[in-house]
Design an enzyme around this catalytic site. Sequence first.
Site, short mmCIF file in Angstrom:
data_model
loop_
_atom_site.label_atom_id
_atom_site.label_comp_id
_atom_site.label_asym_id
_atom_site.label_seq_id
_atom_site.Cartn_x
_atom_site.Cartn_y
_atom_site.Cartn_z
CD GLN A 182 -16.25 45.29 -1.94
OE1 GLN A 182 -16.33 45.00 -3.14
NE2 GLN A 182 -15.92 44.41 -1.02
CB CYS A 233 -14.51 38.39 -5.39
SG CYS A 233 -12.81 38.23 -4.87
CG ASP A 245 -14.57 40.54 1.40
OD1 ASP A 245 -14.58 39.85 0.37
OD2 ASP A 245 -14.85 41.76 1.40
CD GLU A 288 -6.10 44.92 3.86
OE1 GLU A 288 -7.19 44.36 3.65
OE2 GLU A 288 -5.18 44.96 3.03
CE1 TYR A 293 -7.01 37.31 3.30
CE2 TYR A 293 -8.61 36.38 4.83
CZ TYR A 293 -7.45 36.26 4.10
OH TYR A 293 -6.72 35.10 4.16
N1 SAH Z 1 -13.52 43.61 3.19
C1 SAH Z 1 -12.96 44.70 2.46
C2 SAH Z 1 -11.82 44.31 1.53
C3 SAH Z 1 -12.01 43.09 0.69
S1 SAH Z 1 -10.82 42.86 -0.60
C4 SAH Z 1 -14.04 45.45 1.69
O1 SAH Z 1 -15.17 44.98 1.58
O2 SAH Z 1 -13.76 46.54 1.19
C5 SAH Z 1 -9.64 41.83 0.11
C6 SAH Z 1 -8.63 42.54 1.01
O3 SAH Z 1 -7.73 41.55 1.48
C7 SAH Z 1 -7.79 43.60 0.33
O4 SAH Z 1 -7.87 44.78 1.07
C8 SAH Z 1 -6.36 43.02 0.38
O5 SAH Z 1 -5.38 44.02 0.56
C9 SAH Z 1 -6.44 42.12 1.56
N2 SAH Z 1 -5.49 40.99 1.61
C10 SAH Z 1 -4.97 40.27 0.60
N3 SAH Z 1 -4.22 39.27 1.05
C11 SAH Z 1 -4.24 39.33 2.40
C12 SAH Z 1 -3.67 38.55 3.45
N4 SAH Z 1 -2.90 37.50 3.19
N5 SAH Z 1 -3.96 38.89 4.71
C13 SAH Z 1 -4.75 39.95 5.01
N6 SAH Z 1 -5.31 40.73 4.06
C14 SAH Z 1 -5.07 40.43 2.77
#
Ligand code: SAH
Length: 455
Positions: free
Chosen positions: A288, A413, A386, A338, A317
């Site tokens: 973030q 987001c 997320d 993730e 995620y």
């Molecule tokens: N919750 C975390 C990251 C949020 S951003 C935080 O607050 O820091 C969204 C995340 O989803 C990213 O790390 C991205 O790499 C991941 N992502 C994107 N597509 C995805 C998918 N199909 N399956 C799992 N993760 C995914």
Amino acid sequence: MKKEIPVTKNDKVWVVIEDLTHDGRGVGKVDYYPIFIENAIPGEEVEVRVLKTTKKFAYGKVLQWKVKSENRVEDVESDWIRTGIAPLHHMTYDAQLQFKQNQVEKVIHRIGGFDSVEVKATKGMEVPSKYRNKAQIPVRKLNDRLEFGFFRRNSHDLVPIEDFYIQEPEIDAALIAIKPILERFNVKPYDEKNQTGNLKNIVIRKGHYTNQLMIVLVTKKKKIFKIGEICKAIVEEVPNVSSMIQSIHTENNNVILGKEFVRLYGDEFIEDELLGNTYQISAKSFYQVNTKQAECLYQEAIDRAELKKTDVVIDAYCGIGTIGLSLADKVSKVYGVEVVSDAIEDAKKNAEINHIENVEFEVGKAEYVFDKWLEEEMKPNVIIVDPPRKGLSESFIEASAKMNPEKIVYISCDPATFARDLKLYADLGYQPDYVQPIDMFPQTSHIECVTVLKK
Ligand code: SAH
């Protein structure tokens, strides 16, 4: 019958601004035909020059104001609007927060169809500037000199900038110190048109609480002439550099980082803190960009999840594991998923350095891993999602609902995909309580939202 477009390029017209687009441009109309105008606020009456027309709308530029909004800030820095660094900074912060609440309300009602779901007032920052802990700065040649800056919106024309306004000041200072070093060693900035030169971007990450800096040089070629001496000079002249990385980016596209990474100096990661835990963050992992507001966001999600000691929680995620690790001490077990394997490596290390043992992280696409978990009859009490801007897939929504959790905490987001997904969840029996917008990105039109879905 074909509808006439009422204006043509270079026309000058007077309009009253009625609305804002999702990206913060004012909307004025001529015979119902909308013109999108930077640096214009609802209620203002402006003369605009038409810059470009399409079938459905035009872009315009303000020439003069007859009526100005009371929500306007004086001393507008047009480069920050023009480049999209801070496209809302001509609005007072209160007006920005109100704008974001309205935007979320609009999509929740229109796309989601939830007329009675309340959208609360946006939670903002006390000081809504100098908050970004990460900068991604294009490097180009301009008037025969190496320049850092930002592209004009929808273009690749570099506007040189030294004060980026929304970045942590140590990042701006580092950029100012690095430029003459690169010049001194004759580093060739990338030339997109001719596909020559080497240095494409500089990415800087700062641990908000630790002050550690990571500097990533994104280059077209593997070799950087005199790289050892360049690193030495940067580490000597920029305080708190604990990691320098080269990312090799051979392709000609708009992606910031390349695929290959080489450690040039120090660690492969920097550290930061969130809600009392320490995190190692590598160059490739998502983290973030607004540490303070990330804490506010996570706290909101944790409070609204009303966790119990016996709960099993999925953090979908999960990035480097920050949400799951922040709440692990309140529950019995956390599973994270993730897609980026480096982020999962970071997540596992982060569990270790914070001595958290009741967590498991899995690499994979959330939609596939959820199908697998469903087959294995995993029974989470709480699922936290997320996702990136494109939101959730239908198969993910179905699988997560079939797991029959008491609560699904949805962090988003992108309000439009958020509203779309909430509707699908509602069809499966999960209703949102209320929506809390949180301002993670002051001065820009981006909005983060949290809601809790219950059966
Ligand atoms: N919750 C975390 C990251 C949020 S951003 C935080 O607050 O820091 C969204 C995340 O989803 C990213 O790390 C991205 O790499 C991941 N992502 C994107 N597509 C995805 C998918 N199909 N399956 C799992 N993760 C995914």
